[in-house]
Design a protein around this motif. Sequence first.
Motif, PDB file in Angstrom:
ATOM      1  N   CYS A 147       3.499  86.282  18.906  1.00  0.00           N
ATOM      2  CA  CYS A 147       3.775  85.658  17.543  1.00  0.00           C
ATOM      3  C   CYS A 147       2.541  85.485  16.715  1.00  0.00           C
ATOM      4  CB  CYS A 147       4.315  84.141  18.179  1.00  0.00           C
ATOM      5  SG  CYS A 147       5.780  84.162  19.013  1.00  0.00           S
ATOM      6  N   GLY A 148       1.276  85.158  17.213  1.00  0.00           N
ATOM      7  CA  GLY A 148       0.085  84.992  16.390  1.00  0.00           C
ATOM      8  C   GLY A 148      -0.056  86.521  15.640  1.00  0.00           C
ATOM      9  N   THR A 149       0.163  87.554  16.460  1.00  0.00           N
ATOM     10  CA  THR A 149      -0.013  88.648  15.673  1.00  0.00           C
ATOM     11  C   THR A 149       0.802  89.133  14.678  1.00  0.00           C
ATOM     12  OG1 THR A 149      -0.576  89.483  17.987  1.00  0.00           O
ATOM     13  CG2 THR A 149      -0.370  91.505  16.499  1.00  0.00           C
ATOM     14  N   LEU A 150       2.019  88.437  14.767  1.00  0.00           N
ATOM     15  CA  LEU A 150       2.889  88.779  13.558  1.00  0.00           C
ATOM     16  C   LEU A 150       2.527  88.258  12.357  1.00  0.00           C
ATOM     17  CD1 LEU A 150       6.368  87.632  15.278  1.00  0.00           C
ATOM     18  CD2 LEU A 150       5.584  89.904  14.876  1.00  0.00           C
ATOM     19  N   GLN A 151       1.714  87.222  12.164  1.00  0.00           N
ATOM     20  CA  GLN A 151       1.282  86.416  10.846  1.00  0.00           C
ATOM     21  C   GLN A 151       0.440  87.665  10.157  1.00  0.00           C
ATOM     22  OE1 GLN A 151      -0.965  82.843  11.303  1.00  0.00           O
ATOM     23  NE2 GLN A 151      -1.688  82.963   9.080  1.00  0.00           N
ATOM     24  N   PRO A 152      -0.406  88.139  10.313  1.00  0.00           N
ATOM     25  CA  PRO A 152      -1.146  89.406   9.746  1.00  0.00           C
ATOM     26  C   PRO A 152      -0.579  90.461   9.376  1.00  0.00           C
ATOM     27  CG  PRO A 152      -2.314  89.364  11.937  1.00  0.00           C
ATOM     28  CD  PRO A 152      -1.326  88.212  11.976  1.00  0.00           C
ATOM     29  N   MET A 153       0.480  90.968  10.222  1.00  0.00           N
ATOM     30  CA  MET A 153       1.296  92.038  10.017  1.00  0.00           C
ATOM     31  C   MET A 153       2.199  91.663   8.862  1.00  0.00           C
ATOM     32  SD  MET A 153       2.498  93.010  13.971  1.00  0.00           S
ATOM     33  CE  MET A 153       3.654  94.491  13.353  1.00  0.00           C
ATOM     34  N   ALA A 205      -0.016  73.656  13.024  1.00  0.00           N
ATOM     35  CA  ALA A 205      -1.390  73.094  13.365  1.00  0.00           C
ATOM     36  C   ALA A 205      -2.491  74.059  13.255  1.00  0.00           C
ATOM     37  CB  ALA A 205      -1.340  72.681  14.774  1.00  0.00           C
ATOM     38  N   VAL A 206      -2.057  75.232  13.611  1.00  0.00           N
ATOM     39  CA  VAL A 206      -3.227  76.489  13.539  1.00  0.00           C
ATOM     40  C   VAL A 206      -3.658  76.461  12.311  1.00  0.00           C
ATOM     41  CG1 VAL A 206      -3.653  78.786  14.228  1.00  0.00           C
ATOM     42  CG2 VAL A 206      -2.485  77.589  15.961  1.00  0.00           C
ATOM     43  N   LEU A 207      -2.521  76.756  11.570  1.00  0.00           N
ATOM     44  CA  LEU A 207      -2.744  77.036   9.937  1.00  0.00           C
ATOM     45  C   LEU A 207      -3.662  75.901   9.367  1.00  0.00           C
ATOM     46  CD1 LEU A 207       0.755  78.655   8.957  1.00  0.00           C
ATOM     47  CD2 LEU A 207      -1.626  79.689   9.229  1.00  0.00           C
ATOM     48  N   GLN A 208      -3.189  74.543   9.681  1.00  0.00           N
ATOM     49  CA  GLN A 208      -3.721  73.568   8.965  1.00  0.00           C
ATOM     50  C   GLN A 208      -5.176  73.293   9.484  1.00  0.00           C
ATOM     51  OE1 GLN A 208      -2.424  71.675   6.569  1.00  0.00           O
ATOM     52  NE2 GLN A 208      -0.830  73.123   6.284  1.00  0.00           N
ATOM     53  N   LEU A 266      -9.076  70.261  18.783  1.00  0.00           N
ATOM     54  CA  LEU A 266      -8.033  69.693  18.190  1.00  0.00           C
ATOM     55  C   LEU A 266      -6.667  70.590  18.745  1.00  0.00           C
ATOM     56  CD1 LEU A 266      -8.946  69.126  14.499  1.00  0.00           C
ATOM     57  CD2 LEU A 266      -8.450  67.493  16.558  1.00  0.00           C
ATOM     58  N   ILE A 267      -6.960  72.064  18.935  1.00  0.00           N
ATOM     59  CA  ILE A 267      -5.862  72.564  19.107  1.00  0.00           C
ATOM     60  C   ILE A 267      -5.661  72.611  20.516  1.00  0.00           C
ATOM     61  CG2 ILE A 267      -5.134  75.151  19.770  1.00  0.00           C
ATOM     62  CD1 ILE A 267      -5.215  74.167  16.741  1.00  0.00           C
ATOM     63  N   ALA A 268      -6.639  72.493  21.585  1.00  0.00           N
ATOM     64  CA  ALA A 268      -6.504  71.960  23.024  1.00  0.00           C
ATOM     65  C   ALA A 268      -5.791  70.791  23.275  1.00  0.00           C
ATOM     66  CB  ALA A 268      -7.814  72.139  23.850  1.00  0.00           C
ATOM     67  N   LEU A 269      -5.945  69.784  22.431  1.00  0.00           N
ATOM     68  CA  LEU A 269      -5.482  68.351  22.567  1.00  0.00           C
ATOM     69  C   LEU A 269      -3.824  68.755  22.260  1.00  0.00           C
ATOM     70  CD1 LEU A 269      -5.573  65.404  23.190  1.00  0.00           C
ATOM     71  CD2 LEU A 269      -6.281  65.205  20.727  1.00  0.00           C
ATOM     72  N   LEU A 270      -3.506  69.410  21.104  1.00  0.00           N
ATOM     73  CA  LEU A 270      -2.144  69.606  20.785  1.00  0.00           C
ATOM     74  C   LEU A 270      -1.457  70.164  21.767  1.00  0.00           C
ATOM     75  CD1 LEU A 270       0.039  69.361  18.671  1.00  0.00           C
ATOM     76  CD2 LEU A 270      -0.763  71.577  17.751  1.00  0.00           C
ATOM     77  N   ILE A 271      -1.994  71.339  22.399  1.00  0.00           N
ATOM     78  CA  ILE A 271      -1.280  72.060  23.512  1.00  0.00           C
ATOM     79  C   ILE A 271      -1.129  71.134  24.782  1.00  0.00           C
ATOM     80  CG2 ILE A 271      -1.520  73.963  25.394  1.00  0.00           C
ATOM     81  CD1 ILE A 271      -3.009  75.554  23.059  1.00  0.00           C
ATOM     82  N   THR A 272      -2.027  70.415  25.004  1.00  0.00           N
ATOM     83  CA  THR A 272      -1.976  69.398  26.268  1.00  0.00           C
ATOM     84  C   THR A 272      -0.813  68.245  26.183  1.00  0.00           C
ATOM     85  OG1 THR A 272      -4.209  69.618  26.718  1.00  0.00           O
ATOM     86  CG2 THR A 272      -3.264  67.926  27.543  1.00  0.00           C
TER      87      THR A 272
END
Length: 239
Positions: free
Chosen positions: A86-92, A165-168, A180-186
Amino acid sequence: SSLLLMSGVVVTVGLCRRLARRRLRSRPLLFAFLVEMFSTFQICACTNELSLLGNVEPKPHTALTLTYGFTVLHGLTLAGSTCNPCGTLQPMWGGGTSLRMGGLKIAAQFVAAVLARVFMHFIWSLEMAEPHLGALSQGCSSPMQTTEMQAFCIELLFSVVFQLAVLQAESINPKYRVHLIALLITMLVYAGGNLTGAIFNPALAFSLHADCFYDKFLSHSLVYWLAPCLGKFLILYVF
């Protein structure tokens, strides 16, 4: 033993990434494929092992603490890799990555998912740690503990929240961003782990539950492949 195993995977992948960076800079396609494969292998292998530690007391504190800790470790050691189709789709989608390069990275992610599963099954067959006992006899231990529609909506929602969250967080200092990302995933794992597993990563979902994709391909592909990708496209469309 489990912590030593996962630490060994992280160290080995780090060495492989460094070696590829030194030797393959002149071959960008092969370099991109191998780096993405090594990085995704690390996440899939460690998460396969973490999935066995969910019942370690005290529950769920141990599993959540390990999830947070290793998510931070992945963020610090795998900079520059997405490890998620899914993350690879963004730059594509935005034209920053060619269709050929994006397809190559997605292929690397699924190759790594299969390799990580084969590797972890071999390790579990050695029964070096107590959680490994009987791990290979479980078959399809589906994480989907609700209806398909509810599971689809949960994975879609979690994918949207995570990608947003990744974009922000792109403007935040990297050493704070990983926490922050680790906390969100948890938090997402705590909120929906008992319902769908809170995976929102198609390659990781396949590595963790390949038997379930074989037994119930349609339902699992809708929940664990289509829903996260749809969430990513919704975010890309909005932004």
